[in-house]
Enzyme design. Sequence first.
Site, PDB file in Angstrom:
ATOM      1  NE  ARG A  49      -7.915  -2.057   7.634  1.00 25.93           N
ATOM      2  CZ  ARG A  49      -6.591  -1.977   7.772  1.00 25.93           C
ATOM      3  NH1 ARG A  49      -5.845  -1.566   6.781  1.00 25.93           N
ATOM      4  NH2 ARG A  49      -6.024  -2.304   8.915  1.00 25.93           N
TER       5      ARG A  49
ATOM      6  CE  LYS B  25       3.051   8.835   4.482  1.00 25.34           C
ATOM      7  NZ  LYS B  25       2.843   8.736   5.945  1.00 25.34           N
TER       8      LYS B  25
ATOM      9  CG  ASP C 176      -0.280  -0.331   2.533  1.00 26.70           C
ATOM     10  OD1 ASP C 176       0.960  -0.502   2.565  1.00 26.70           O
ATOM     11  OD2 ASP C 176      -0.984  -0.409   3.552  1.00 26.70           O
TER      12      ASP C 176
END
Length: 175
Positions: free
Chosen positions: A164, A130, A99
């Site tokens: 979610r 990131k 993810d």
Amino acid sequence: MSGSHLDVLISELQIRVRTAELAKQIDDEFGGEPVLLIAVLKGSIHFLSDLGRLMKSDTQLDFLQVSSYHGGKSSTGVVQIRKDLDINIEGLNVLIVEDIVDTGVTLSHLRELLSTRKPKSLKVVALLSKSGSRTVHPPVEYIGFEIPNEFVVGYGLDYAERYRNLPYIAILREE
Ligand code: 5GP
């Protein structure tokens, strides 16, 4: 959670378009060879499901669960395997479906662990990255979106198991 709000960062449409591009790129690079997709639970389930259905390669699925966050918003740096794979990956083309890669600690442990099992190849696709937050730098062959160093939820990503089911990615801001 009360006293918090969501700012959409990546829309449902943007996710769909980018996932189709990634599926095509991955298919092209595997050149018709079979691929085992390994989803890292739970955050990558929607991404795995959408990516897997868009790929034309001959795929198998397996699941792995690790924990590093323990329900909070900052990493503990401790990575535990909670659920191991069912399939023996020796000699297989493996694609880890993540993810998000933040510090890189989780992925670095995973790459190390899975490479000891002698797959034919080991690659990683992460929906989000990131890059500015890395403390270690494991290779990530395919990245959906580079995002700023903010805590995001949706499309599989949670905060204390909530959010979610959102079809988009949003920044969770506390007021
Ligand atoms: P890393 O080990 O790269 O720091 O973190 C990887 C894991 O931390 C991800 O698989 C995810 O579970 C969690 N994580 C990192 N950043 C975020 C974020 O912005 N939102 C959520 N919900 N989880 C995150």
